[in-house]
Design a protein around this motif. Structure first.
Motif, short mmCIF file in Angstrom:
data_model
loop_
_atom_site.label_atom_id
_atom_site.label_comp_id
_atom_site.label_asym_id
_atom_site.label_seq_id
_atom_site.Cartn_x
_atom_site.Cartn_y
_atom_site.Cartn_z
N VAL A 1 0.76 -1.09 0.02
CA VAL A 1 -0.12 0.06 -0.18
C VAL A 1 0.84 1.26 0.01
O VAL A 1 1.48 1.49 0.94
CB VAL A 1 -0.93 -0.06 1.25
N ILE A 2 1.08 1.89 -0.98
CA ILE A 2 1.85 2.86 -1.20
C ILE A 2 1.26 4.30 -0.76
O ILE A 2 1.83 5.22 -0.15
CB ILE A 2 1.94 3.33 -2.87
N ASP A 3 -0.10 4.54 -1.02
CA ASP A 3 -0.87 5.54 -0.39
C ASP A 3 -2.10 4.95 0.43
O ASP A 3 -3.05 4.49 -0.19
CB ASP A 3 -1.55 6.12 -1.66
N LEU A 4 -1.92 5.21 1.68
CA LEU A 4 -2.97 4.92 2.78
C LEU A 4 -4.42 5.65 2.30
O LEU A 4 -5.58 5.10 2.62
CB LEU A 4 -2.64 4.97 3.92
N SER A 5 -4.32 6.84 1.96
CA SER A 5 -5.44 7.60 1.83
C SER A 5 -6.27 6.74 0.56
O SER A 5 -7.41 6.95 0.56
CB SER A 5 -5.44 9.26 1.41
N ALA A 6 -5.65 6.33 -0.42
CA ALA A 6 -6.11 5.61 -1.40
C ALA A 6 -6.98 4.41 -0.72
O ALA A 6 -8.19 4.13 -1.16
CB ALA A 6 -5.27 5.03 -2.42
N MET A 7 -6.79 3.93 0.17
CA MET A 7 -7.35 2.91 0.88
C MET A 7 -8.72 3.30 1.57
O MET A 7 -9.90 2.42 1.20
CB MET A 7 -6.43 1.96 2.04
#
Lengths: 493, 416
Positions: free
Chosen positions: B193-199
């Motif tokens: 997971v590179i970008d947690l906000s994407a999650m």
């Protein structure tokens, strides 16, 4: 029935002040509508019906009722089937049907905050619209789907822990309630897990309140979990020469590990009634029809469908039909949901029982229940949530014949006692209300009843909140309509 | 051994083995007579809540599968059974109880601590699996609630009430649960997971897609975020869902599929247990509950400037807003972690529960914060279900006026 002339009660003025003139009924003629729910054997006229629109109004009403020491009964849409929302003995009904605001739909957190009077389908419709507006490639929904879902309220669903057709896979109401706001009988507002969290700390109060049938307080707001609405289905129905064969198919399916969303059985009499009324194309010589549905990932549904078909054939199904067409699917489920409405074509009156038994015992149980009916000279038909082991024997009778009514009451008790004897319970989804109160002591020991009574006292120490329902009470004893006095209302002593 | 002549076990280091319901009732009677509390915090929850009173009796319940109703997919068990024993009893019949719990935790511990993990995604949690219970109340009465049917609305749902009750309302000694068919296969997809906000943004669309899995967890081990998605079922279904996942992730490169692993259910269970084993050794462990859609952002905030706490570990269930954080932290790092948590949940909502904390921090860290609004009602229930306060007194709920254990001194404040 002639309206009862009732004396004016001083609490009415206080209630009027609490909710305003437009939100209270106290004329006996107007109150007649509220004398019973979907269990017409239990009738009682309230002193008044109030229609609060806010939690604060509910609180003020309960303070007034507390001041005057008056019994209070909560009512949603009145679709209950056990007499749970009937006011006996000079009680006041608090109807939440005007508390219809959907306060929050939060798609990111997958929850909705609603007032208790929001209708079940109104919530899912609003959520679906919001999902469409957000451009989501599917819809969330509030999953509990009792047959009354177009009319019944979310608060009522929670108060009775309502089930429905798809609960086999997707759970009953309490599986979908995250938090609750409730007004206690003294007017105190209790909020439990009333936030956007999916867990809490300490004992699970929402779990306790769900299914408490209005005996602990008045539910005013709910935090509802929204889950994906299944998008892919396969629906199958098998035609059987006996209900027992259909039931065995259900037991075999459960034992196979497959988890259909729904498994519903209609017996032959019910199939013919539904077919005569609505013309869905069901074979009228069927002795039972098993309607099943699987949902999930589209690519694997055909394999699951094949398993279901094989199990039907193994149990001697004379015909098996399946579909993935949404229109036909909707028709099939509509047939199931309309079944109760069609019973009037074959009987003047009917009494629907609701018991739950271990699923592996279904086949024998339907035979034994039929024999109980026969012993009492009654015809019993059935449409039920077979996958849950939730049987609904429907006892057909004529309420103008007191002897038949007596038979129905005796046969109902015998059926429920039989279900207890094989490891079952007296209600799977309708609740205890007043209807099954007399069987609570047989299902549970004295210690458990005492424990229930003590729990109620923690919420309602003055015993004013729907007293005499759900658990036996020394203070209010409800006398159901007696078969020999059909036109007299029940009452409390 | 009868309750009346039962050996008096007063020392905190000793544990009374209880072999039957009658013996348990005797133990409760003895506790009531001597006003000596019965304490059971479980093997993995010893640090949760206030410490037990100095003088108490510990006990250990018998464990066994009482009856496995194979065709009904339900099982009745004495709650002293460990989850490993329960899994072993069900496995030959290709069934399992889908709760993420270490093998040595008892069923009773899982119930009263509401133990759950990534499997909650596909199977729910204890409140969704439990059908009935037997428990001893504070008067030593054997109470039976619920039953063995999968639906039951007769009487109050005390079964659910006792889930997560921390052993303060009664001693659960028997339980009936749903079981599920063991999946043909588990396929686990590992994502970087590179970008947690994407999650956070994509959880709801993911749930609405064929890429949704039966288990989901995200973890931090000091070198970036990793998500584990478990697909359970027929091989064809797993393969289909993996393709759906690849399609769902698309080319954005904010979450990358880094590995896949297939296993049998038992192997998968052991692997996930190994992955969370750090929690059992942690000097500091806190469970944080937040709105699910903020899980990624919250986790990012916890690890920002993580140089100050290199041993910080995090497990998160993003669909449920549940985060476990901790590790081998000293008092300073623990207090820093607490500060970050409070900074986040203060304005945004949420709560945190310390499961383990260094001794030096105990005076500064209340076990639970903020105090939930339903505390007064829980206190009332405690008083009626355990009127003499003999079950885990003072652990979470105030010990009450009948307490003779000294636990009152650290009782929590009850909001008016």
């Amino acid at each position: 029935m002639a309206a009862t002339v009732r004396a004016w009660h001083p609490v009415i003025d206080d209630l009027r002040r609490a909710v305003g003139d437009a939100n209270i009924l106290s004329d006996p003629d107007e109150l007649m509508v509220y004398e019973c729910d979907g269990f017409p054997v239990a009738k009682g006229l309230p002193i008044a019906v109030v229609f609060p629109t806010t939690t604060q109004q509910v609180s003020r009403c309960l303070q007034a009722l507390s001041k005057h020491d008056v019994q209070v009964v909560a009512r949603g849409s009145g679709t209950g089937l056990a007499g749970g929302c009937v006011a006996f003995g000079d009680g006041v009904l608090i109807a939440t049907s005007r508390m219809t605001t959907i306060e929050t739909i939060d798609l990111d957190n997958r929850l909705a905050v609603v007032q208790a009077g929001v209708r079940n389908t109104a919530l899912s419709d609003a959520v679906a619209a919001r999902c469409r507006a957000a451009g989501l490639a599917g819809a969330l929904h509030f999953s509990p789907d009792p047959s009354s879902q177009r009319a019944s309220t979310v608060g009522g669903n929670a108060a009775t822990n309502a089930g429905g057709i798809s609960t086999l896979k997707h759970g009953v109401t309490s599986n979908h309630i995250l938090g609750i706001e409730m007004v206690l009988p003294d007017g105190t507002i209790l909020q439990t897990r009333a936030d956007s969290l999916y867990d809490g700390i300490g004992a699970d109060l929402p779990g306790l309140i769900c299914g408490s049938e209005g005996t602990l307080g008045i539910i005013t707001r709910l935090w509802c979990r929204l889950v994906p609405k299944p998008a892919h289905f396969r629906t199958v129905y098998g035609v059987f020469a006996s209900t027992a064969d259909a039931c065995q198919t259900v037991s075999d399916t459960i034992a196979s590990g497959l988890m259909p969303a729904s498994m519903e059985i209609m017996d032959g009499a019910m199939v013919r009634v539904v077919e005569d009324a609505f013309h869905y194309g069901f074979p009228t010589d069927a002795q039972a029809l098993l309607l099943m549905e699987v949902d999930g990932v589209a690519e694997v549904l055909d394999a699951e469908l094949e398993t279901l078909v094989q199990l039907c054939r193994k149990n001697r199904a004379s015909d098996v039909k399946f579909c993935s067409d949404p229109k036909r699917r909707a028709e099939l489920w509509s047939a199931r949901k309309k079944a109760f409405g069609a019973i009037g074509r074959i009987s003047r009156s009917y009494c629907t029982q609701d018991a739950c038994i271990p699923r592996s015992l279904l086949a024998q149980a339907v035979v034994d229940i039929g024999q109980i009916g026969a012993r009492h000279g009654l015809k019993i038909t059935s449409v039920f949530h077979a996958g849950d082991g939730n049987v609904h024997p429907i006892l057909l009778f004529d309420e103008e014949k007191p002897a038949q009514v007596q038979c129905v009451l005796r046969a109902s008790t015998e059926i429920l006692e039989y279900c207890i004897s094989i490891g079952g319970t007296i209600t799977g989804e309708h609740g205890v209300g007043v209807e099954k109160l007399h069987l609570m002591n047989r299902l549970f020991g004295d210690d458990t009843i005492d424990a229930f009574t003590a729990i109620k006292a923690a919420f309602d120490p003055q015993h004013r909140c729907n007293e005499g329902k759900l658990i036996p009470s020394d203070r209010v004893r409800i006398e159901l309509l007696r078969p020999t006095t059909l036109n007299s209302p029940g009452g409390a002593s | 051994m009868s309750g009346e002549n039962m050996r008096d076990v007063a020392s905190a280091g000793m544990c009374q083995d209880v072999a039957s319901t009658e013996e348990l009732a005797g133990l409760v009677r003895q506790a009531l007579a001597k006003r000596r509390p019965l304490v059971d915090y479980g093997v993995a929850h010893g640090g949760l809540g206030h410490a037990p009173p100095a003088l108490h009796t510990r006990f250990r319940l018998r464990g066994a599968t009482i009856q496995h109703y194979l065709a009904d997919c339900t099982v009745r068990a004495a709650t002293g059974i460990t989850m490993g024993q329960l899994a072993a009893a069900l496995a030959p019949h290709r069934q399992f109880v889908p709760i993420d719990a270490d093998d040595d935790l008892t069923l009773g511990e899982c119930i009263v601590h509401n133990v759950y993990g990534p499997l909650r995604q596909g199977y729910g949690m204890m409140r969704d699996l439990l059908l009935g219970l037997r428990y001893l109340d504070g008067q030593g009465r054997d109470i039976r609630v619920g039953g063995r049917t999968v639906k039951n609305v007769a009487g109050y749902d005390v079964t659910r009430l006792l889930v997560g009750s921390l052993g303060e309302l009664g001693i659960v000694h028997e339980a009936t649960l749903r079981t599920y068919a063991m999946p043909e296969q588990t396929l686990e997809a590992h994502l970087a997971v590179i970008d947690l906000s994407a999650m956070d943004e994509r959880i709801t669309p993911w749930l609405l897609s064929d890429a949704r899995s039966q288990s989901l967890s995200v973890e931090w081990r000091g070198r970036g975020w990793r998500a584990y998605l478990g697909y359970f079922g027929p091989i064809k279904a797993c393969a289909t869902q993996l393709r759906a996942l690849e399609e769902f992730l698309g080319p954005t490169r904010r979450m990358l599929l880094s590995d896949t692993k297939t296993a049998m259910a038992q192997e998968h269970r052991q692997e996930t247990s190994r992955r969370r084993s750090w929690r059992r050794q942690a000097t500091a462990l806190v469970k944080i509950l937040i709105p699910p859609a903020t899980t990624g952002a919250f986790c990012a905030a916890l690890t920002a400037g993580v140089r100050n706490a290199p041993s910080l570990r995090i497990d998160a269930l993003p669909a449920f807003g549940c985060v476990f954080a901790g590790g081998d932290l000293d008092a300073g790092a623990t207090l820093q972690l607490e500060a970050r948590i409070q900074q986040w949940i203060g304005p945004r909502g949420g709560m945190r529960i310390w499961h383990q904390r260094p001794a030096e921090t105990v005076p500064q860290l209340a076990p639970v914060a903020p105090t939930p609004s339903d505390m007064p009602m829980l206190v009332r229930l405690k008083r009626i279900m355990d009127p003499q306060g003999i079950f885990n007194p003072g652990r979470y709920l105030p010990a009450g006026d009948s307490d003779s254990s000294g636990a009152t001194s650290h009782a929590m404040e009850v909001p008016a």
